[in-house]
Every structure is written in structure tokens, then in C-alpha cells.
Design a protein around this motif. Structure first.
Motif, mmCIF file in Angstrom:
data_model
loop_
_atom_site.group_PDB
_atom_site.id
_atom_site.type_symbol
_atom_site.label_atom_id
_atom_site.label_comp_id
_atom_site.label_asym_id
_atom_site.label_seq_id
_atom_site.Cartn_x
_atom_site.Cartn_y
_atom_site.Cartn_z
ATOM 1 N N THR A 2 0.838 -1.207 0.000
ATOM 2 C CA THR A 2 0.000 0.000 0.000
ATOM 3 C C THR A 2 0.865 1.246 0.000
ATOM 4 O OG1 THR A 2 -1.743 -1.156 1.213
ATOM 5 C CG2 THR A 2 -1.793 1.250 1.259
ATOM 6 N N PHE A 3 1.930 1.254 0.806
ATOM 7 C CA PHE A 3 2.813 2.419 0.885
ATOM 8 C C PHE A 3 3.582 2.618 -0.429
ATOM 9 C CE2 PHE A 3 3.088 1.466 5.679
ATOM 10 C CZ PHE A 3 1.961 2.237 5.924
ATOM 11 N N ILE A 4 4.016 1.540 -1.050
ATOM 12 C CA ILE A 4 4.735 1.653 -2.327
ATOM 13 C C ILE A 4 3.825 2.289 -3.375
ATOM 14 C CG2 ILE A 4 5.725 0.349 -4.250
ATOM 15 C CD1 ILE A 4 6.769 -1.664 -2.196
ATOM 16 N N SER A 5 2.596 1.833 -3.437
ATOM 17 C CA SER A 5 1.644 2.381 -4.407
ATOM 18 C C SER A 5 1.380 3.859 -4.136
ATOM 19 C CB SER A 5 0.338 1.588 -4.335
ATOM 20 O OG SER A 5 -0.626 2.128 -5.212
ATOM 21 N N ALA A 6 1.181 4.222 -2.868
ATOM 22 C CA ALA A 6 0.895 5.616 -2.522
ATOM 23 C C ALA A 6 2.088 6.507 -2.809
ATOM 24 C CB ALA A 6 0.502 5.713 -1.049
ATOM 25 N N ALA A 7 3.300 6.012 -2.514
ATOM 26 C CA ALA A 7 4.502 6.800 -2.785
ATOM 27 C C ALA A 7 4.716 6.999 -4.276
ATOM 28 C CB ALA A 7 5.715 6.114 -2.160
ATOM 29 N N SER A 8 4.375 6.007 -5.062
ATOM 30 C CA SER A 8 4.555 6.097 -6.515
ATOM 31 C C SER A 8 3.605 7.109 -7.146
ATOM 32 C CB SER A 8 4.345 4.723 -7.148
ATOM 33 O OG SER A 8 5.297 3.793 -6.659
ATOM 34 N N GLU A 9 2.448 7.291 -6.530
ATOM 35 C CA GLU A 9 1.439 8.183 -7.098
ATOM 36 C C GLU A 9 1.453 9.579 -6.484
ATOM 37 O OE1 GLU A 9 -2.189 6.116 -6.385
ATOM 38 O OE2 GLU A 9 -1.673 4.431 -7.706
ATOM 39 N N TYR A 10 2.285 9.800 -5.480
ATOM 40 C CA TYR A 10 2.218 11.053 -4.717
ATOM 41 C C TYR A 10 2.569 12.267 -5.576
ATOM 42 C CZ TYR A 10 2.828 14.534 -1.109
ATOM 43 O OH TYR A 10 2.703 15.674 -0.365
ATOM 44 N N ARG A 11 1.796 13.319 -5.397
ATOM 45 C CA ARG A 11 2.066 14.614 -6.030
ATOM 46 C C ARG A 11 2.235 15.673 -4.942
ATOM 47 N NH1 ARG A 11 0.826 15.434 -11.446
ATOM 48 N NH2 ARG A 11 -0.038 13.616 -12.521
ATOM 49 N N ILE A 12 3.231 16.532 -5.092
ATOM 50 C CA ILE A 12 3.430 17.615 -4.131
ATOM 51 C C ILE A 12 2.285 18.604 -4.267
ATOM 52 C CG2 ILE A 12 4.911 19.565 -3.490
ATOM 53 C CD1 ILE A 12 7.296 17.885 -4.309
ATOM 54 N N PRO A 13 1.580 18.914 -3.176
ATOM 55 C CA PRO A 13 0.444 19.839 -3.266
ATOM 56 C C PRO A 13 0.890 21.265 -3.580
ATOM 57 C CG PRO A 13 0.926 19.313 -0.983
ATOM 58 C CD PRO A 13 1.802 18.420 -1.813
ATOM 59 N N SER A 14 -0.047 22.066 -4.031
ATOM 60 C CA SER A 14 0.247 23.457 -4.390
ATOM 61 C C SER A 14 0.303 24.306 -3.123
ATOM 62 C CB SER A 14 -0.831 23.990 -5.342
ATOM 63 O OG SER A 14 -0.858 23.252 -6.529
ATOM 64 N N LEU A 15 1.495 24.375 -2.541
ATOM 65 C CA LEU A 15 1.696 25.150 -1.313
ATOM 66 C C LEU A 15 2.769 26.218 -1.512
ATOM 67 C CD1 LEU A 15 1.734 22.174 1.224
ATOM 68 C CD2 LEU A 15 -0.137 23.782 0.840
ATOM 69 N N ASN A 16 3.024 26.580 -2.786
ATOM 70 C CA ASN A 16 4.099 27.518 -3.118
ATOM 71 C C ASN A 16 5.463 26.979 -2.725
ATOM 72 O OD1 ASN A 16 2.299 29.435 -4.167
ATOM 73 N ND2 ASN A 16 1.976 30.337 -2.147
ATOM 74 N N ARG A 17 5.584 25.659 -2.590
ATOM 75 C CA ARG A 17 6.845 25.017 -2.241
ATOM 76 C C ARG A 17 7.243 24.069 -3.363
ATOM 77 N NH1 ARG A 17 4.195 25.102 2.855
ATOM 78 N NH2 ARG A 17 5.529 25.702 4.606
ATOM 79 N N SER A 18 8.431 24.242 -3.915
ATOM 80 C CA SER A 18 8.986 23.313 -4.911
ATOM 81 C C SER A 18 7.925 22.862 -5.906
ATOM 82 C CB SER A 18 9.590 22.091 -4.203
ATOM 83 O OG SER A 18 10.659 22.482 -3.384
ATOM 84 N N GLU A 19 7.205 23.826 -6.426
ATOM 85 C CA GLU A 19 6.065 23.530 -7.288
ATOM 86 C C GLU A 19 6.427 23.803 -8.755
ATOM 87 O OE1 GLU A 19 1.401 25.016 -7.688
ATOM 88 O OE2 GLU A 19 2.710 25.831 -6.133
ATOM 89 N N TRP A 20 6.117 22.846 -9.626
ATOM 90 C CA TRP A 20 6.326 23.034 -11.061
ATOM 91 C C TRP A 20 5.002 23.440 -11.698
ATOM 92 C CZ3 TRP A 20 10.816 23.046 -13.818
ATOM 93 C CH2 TRP A 20 11.962 22.588 -13.163
ATOM 94 N N ILE A 21 5.059 24.517 -12.474
ATOM 95 C CA ILE A 21 3.850 25.093 -13.065
ATOM 96 C C ILE A 21 4.087 25.304 -14.556
ATOM 97 C CG2 ILE A 21 2.293 27.090 -13.053
ATOM 98 C CD1 ILE A 21 3.210 27.552 -10.124
ATOM 99 N N GLN A 22 3.103 24.962 -15.354
ATOM 100 C CA GLN A 22 3.127 25.259 -16.788
ATOM 101 C C GLN A 22 2.262 26.490 -17.032
ATOM 102 O OE1 GLN A 22 4.801 23.569 -19.207
ATOM 103 N NE2 GLN A 22 5.639 21.994 -17.864
ATOM 104 N N ARG A 23 2.825 27.522 -17.649
ATOM 105 C CA ARG A 23 2.049 28.734 -17.882
ATOM 106 C C ARG A 23 2.481 29.381 -19.199
ATOM 107 N NH1 ARG A 23 -0.755 31.809 -14.216
ATOM 108 N NH2 ARG A 23 -1.081 29.736 -13.314
ATOM 109 N N ASN A 24 1.552 29.433 -20.143
ATOM 110 C CA ASN A 24 1.803 30.083 -21.439
ATOM 111 C C ASN A 24 3.087 29.586 -22.094
ATOM 112 O OD1 ASN A 24 -0.536 31.676 -21.271
ATOM 113 N ND2 ASN A 24 0.536 33.215 -20.039
ATOM 114 N N GLY A 25 3.251 28.266 -22.081
ATOM 115 C CA GLY A 25 4.397 27.656 -22.741
ATOM 116 C C GLY A 25 5.684 27.695 -21.940
ATOM 117 N N LYS A 26 5.642 28.221 -20.743
ATOM 118 C CA LYS A 26 6.840 28.312 -19.912
ATOM 119 C C LYS A 26 6.783 27.279 -18.784
ATOM 120 C CE LYS A 26 7.067 33.344 -20.566
ATOM 121 N NZ LYS A 26 8.103 33.343 -21.594
#
Length: 455
Positions: A306-330
């Protein structure tokens, strides 16, 4: 929710019949909770703002019982005759005592308390551990919201846990010596993680050795009060955490440690266990995920799959921390919540490595670096050093913004300087137009996430 009879044990008065009540400490966000604690400090007193709370129907008020407040209490009692006013020497101490009594009751009932601290990555690691445990135990998991991790936030985290909670994750922060130890006395963690040791708040601690001792106090507490099930996780690749002596509760991972961990483009291999997560690009966040997984699986080995599956699917939430954003091709890397020399250095190296993997030349990247706060006497040297390192990494297009931008410029004179964010905003469209990727990182005071809205 918490057992209101706990309050009786603190203030030694039998005032309430209800078994449960919700608690609030902020008049601005009060929304019907049954108990309000008026926190106070040198320059403020929540009791001064209590009337709007009373008008919304709160029936139980805890306040500091000095002469001025006792007079105010008498006047309010005439107007709100069905309200119980409880005067105490220290509302904060009352809040903390309530939390500690709740924890003692929680642990007596078999509950698990996890403590997480670190200079960088503690909030991210907390979110990861909460996600992994929730995958196995659902709503029985309760964790610190946001970064409510100080002498007020930790008690509120504990007291806001639902009655169904069996697994409580408490994030602990500190900006002065002794704070983690105090928080441990309140929360009584049985398990823990130190995510990293770095130069966060170094100006307040007086040196990184003091920071290490402060973070290590979480481990010291868990070791001192260890149980048969206690476990503690640290990254042995951290210069300071590798110095912690082995013990029966300690599990180290990384180079020359108990657990071998390797990272390769979204894959973590932990003692031959593969966790493939394409959502996390930074090695330091993969390391945080590894620590969360190791703590979870070493306490609950039967939940491994269960933990392996959850870790594999985890996404960092939008908390303005280490967040990758796609915006207008950038492609934009945003970390507008926290910045100190250690996190800035790690983020820059990881970002540039990702640019190489994506085939994006640094000529097409715009770097925006803002203030790193709470460095004290280290501010000038550390901002200069980071700028020199950025130059050495090959950055071509660089903007420095904030009160310390002049120090950055001394390390990299070819950069563009804006002492005020408003001046940067006015030229943002022009400066960011040609780039295909952006790196944006600064301390919270600058709120650089606002740049995303105009990109």
C-alpha cells in the motif's frame, strides 16, 4: 474536537457538562466554536477583540486574569449573561496543557504520535507521510495543517484532531534554541523524522551547530522515551545528520548507512524496492519521500504494498513550495514560501540538472532570487555566496529582488536588481517574455507567487 473535561484538569473548575467542544484562538476566523482562548503577548491581548466572538454565540471564554481584563470581564458578563468567563494566569500555558493532556489520553488509548522537523523539507515530508499513512488508515490519520508548527500551532494541531484519530503527525518548527524540546514535551512523539539540517534562521541560532543540536532534540526525545515500537529516520547523506550515533530506534538511509537508497529520474530504489514517481523531479524531495516511506514501512511492514503504491502516485500539493507550473508555454519552478542558503543551493542545483535533462539551455532560463530572511550577521556573506554559485553554475539571465538584492549583486554584478517587488512587477512582462523556463525562489515576505499570475 477534544474532551472538554480536560480543561477542568487544567483550571481546576467544574464548569462544563458537554463532553466535546471545538476550540478557536483567532477572532478573525471564529465560526461557532464552543471555546475561545484569548492568547496574549507583550503587545496584544485577544480579550480586547472578544466582543464579536461573543456576539456570534461563543459560550466559554478563557482570558488572562489581570486587573484590566477582570474589569472588562465584569462589564461583558452583564451583557452576555449566559457566557462562562475563565480567568487564568496564562492562556497559552492553558492551551498547551490542554494539548498535552489530550496527547496523554491519546497515547494511553494506543495512538501513534509522529514528530517531524528539519531546516528544509519538514512540511513536504509531513504531507508525504500523511498521504502514505492515509492510504492505509484513511480518516484515522491527522496531521498539522499548513505549517502550524510552533508553540501555538502544535497545541492547535493536537486539539483539532478528530475523535477517530489514531495516527497523529505533528510538524515542529523552531527559530530559537530550546523550542523543539518544548514542543516535544507537549506532543510526546514516539516516532520521528529530521528532514535536513541547514542554515534556516541561522541569524537567530548563532550558527549551524546550534541548528543541528536544536533539530536533534527531537531524536533525543524519542530515544529518551522510546518504546518497543519507536522508530526514527534520518538521511545519512546530510553532513550533520550522519553524525548522530546509532541506536535501536535509529534508521539511516543513503550512503554508508543501514538502508541503501538510489535515485534515477523519478525512481527511488530502497533496498531493492522500486518506487517510481514521475511527479517529483527534485532529488531532495525524492529523499523526503524516501524518509516518509521508510518510517511508515518500518512501523507497519504489513502495509508495504500500500505504501509503495501511494509513494509512486504522490504529487506535491500546491503550497508555493517546490512547485512546477506550466504557464503560457513556460516551465516554472516556484518556491515562494521559504528560502535560506541551504534550500536555495539545493533548489538551484536540482533545477539546473532538470533543465539539462529537458534539453533547455540556460540562455533560455530566467532566474529570480529574492531575500533569504533571518540570517542576521550572515546575511551579506550568504547572499553574495549564493550569487557567486549561481554564476558558477552558468546562469545568464538573473534578477535579484528585495532588501538584500544589493548583496546578491556583489556576488553577481551582471544581474538585474529590484529592491522593491513592485518595480519588478512593472517590468515583468518585458523581462520574462523571451524565456522558456523560470526559477523563482524567495522567503515568504516577498510573496513572489504573484509573478505567476502575470506570466
Amino acid at each position: 474536537m477534544f474532551d472538554l473535561s480536560l480543561l477542568n484538569l487544567v483550571i481546576e473548575e467544574d464548569l462544563f457538562q458537554s463532553s466535546e467542544v471545538e476550540l478557536s484562538t483567532d477572532s478573525r476566523t471564529y465560526s461557532g466554536e464552543g471555546l475561545f482562548i484569548c492568547l496574549c503577548g507583550e503587545n496584544f491581548d485577544g480579550f480586547n477583540f472578544i466582543e464579536p466572538v461573543l456576539e456570534k454565540g461563543c459560550k466559554n471564554i478563557v482570558f488572562r486574569n489581570n486587573d484590566e481584563n477582570l474589569e472588562r470581564r465584569n462589564a461583558l458578563s452583564e451583557k452576555f449573561q449566559d457566557v462562562t468567563f475563565i480567568g487564568v494566569d496564562s492562556p497559552l500555558a492553558t492551551l498547551q496543557s490542554l494539548a498535552n493532556k489530550r496527547i496523554r489520553q491519546f497515547k494511553n488509548d494506543g495512538g501513534f504520535v509522529f514528530g517531524i522537523t528539519g531546516s528544509n523539507g519538514k512540511t513536504t515530508t509531513k504531507e508525504m507521510l500523511a498521504s502514505l499513512l492515509s492510504s492505509a488508515f484513511g480518516k484515522e490519520v491527522h496531521a498539522t495543517k499548513g505549517n502550524l508548527n510552533n508553540h501555538i500551532g502544535v497545541p492547535l494541531t493536537i486539539l483539532s484532531a478528530p475523535t477517530c484519530c489514531k495516527y497523529m503527525i505533528v510538524e515542529m518548527g523552531a527559530n530559537h534554541v530550546g523550542e523543539i524540546s518544548d514542543l516535544c514535551e507537549i506532543a510526546m512523539p514516539e516516532f520521528g523524522i529530521i528532514s535536513s539540517v541547514g542554515a534556516a534562521h541561522i541569524g537567530l541560532f548563532g550558527g549551524i551547530e546550534n541548528i543541528f543540536k536544536e533539530k536533534k532534540s527531537l531524536y533525543d526525545y524519542v530515544l529518551r522515551f522510546k518504546t518497543d515500537r519507536s522508530k526514527f529516520i534520518v538521511n545519512n547523506e546530510d553532513k550533520y545528520l550522519s553524525q548522530i550515533s546509532p541506536s535501536e530506534v535509529l534508521i539511516k538511509f543513503g550512503d554508508s548507512s543501514d538502508v541503501d537508497v538510489t535515485y534515477d529520474e523519478g525512481k527511488i530504489v530502497i533496498n531493492n524496492v522500486n518506487i517510481e514517481n514521475v511527479n517529483i523531479l527534485e532529488k531532495y524531495n525524492l529523499s523526503n519521500l524516501a524518509s516518509a516511506y521508510l518510517l511508515a514501512v518500518n512501523i507497519f511492514p504489513d502495509k508495504k504494498d500500500t505504501f509503495i503504491s501511494a509513494a509512486s502516485e504522490y504529487r506535491i500539493p500546491s503550497l508555493n513550495r517546490s512547485e512546477w507550473i506550466q504557464r503560457n508555454g513556460k516551465q516554472i519552478f516556484l518556491d515562494a514560501y521559504n528560502a535560506n542558503p541551504t534550500s536555495m543551493e539545493s533548489s538551484l542545483n536540482s533545477f539546473i540538472e532538470n533543465m539539462k535533462k529537458k534539453g533547455i539551455p540556460l540562455d533560455d532560463v530566467l532566474f529570480v532570487l529574492g531575500d533569504m530572511n533571518e540570517l542576521g550577521d550572515y546575511a551579506k556573506d550568504e547572499h553574495e555566496r549564493i550569487a557567486r554559485e549561481l554564476d558558477g553554475l552558468g546562469a545568464k539571465n538573473v534578477i535579484f529582488v528585495g532588501n538584500y538584492s544589493k548583496y546578491y549583486m556583489q556576488g553577481l554584478p551582471s544581474g538585474i536588481m529590484f529592491e522593491k517587488k513592485e518595480d519588478l512587477v512593472s517590468r515583468w512582462s518585458e523581462l520574462s517574455k523571451e524565456c522558456s523556463a523560470l526559477f523563482i525562489k524567495a522567503s515568504r515576505s516577498l510573496q513572489l507567487e504573484s509573478l505567476i499570475d502575470i506570466t
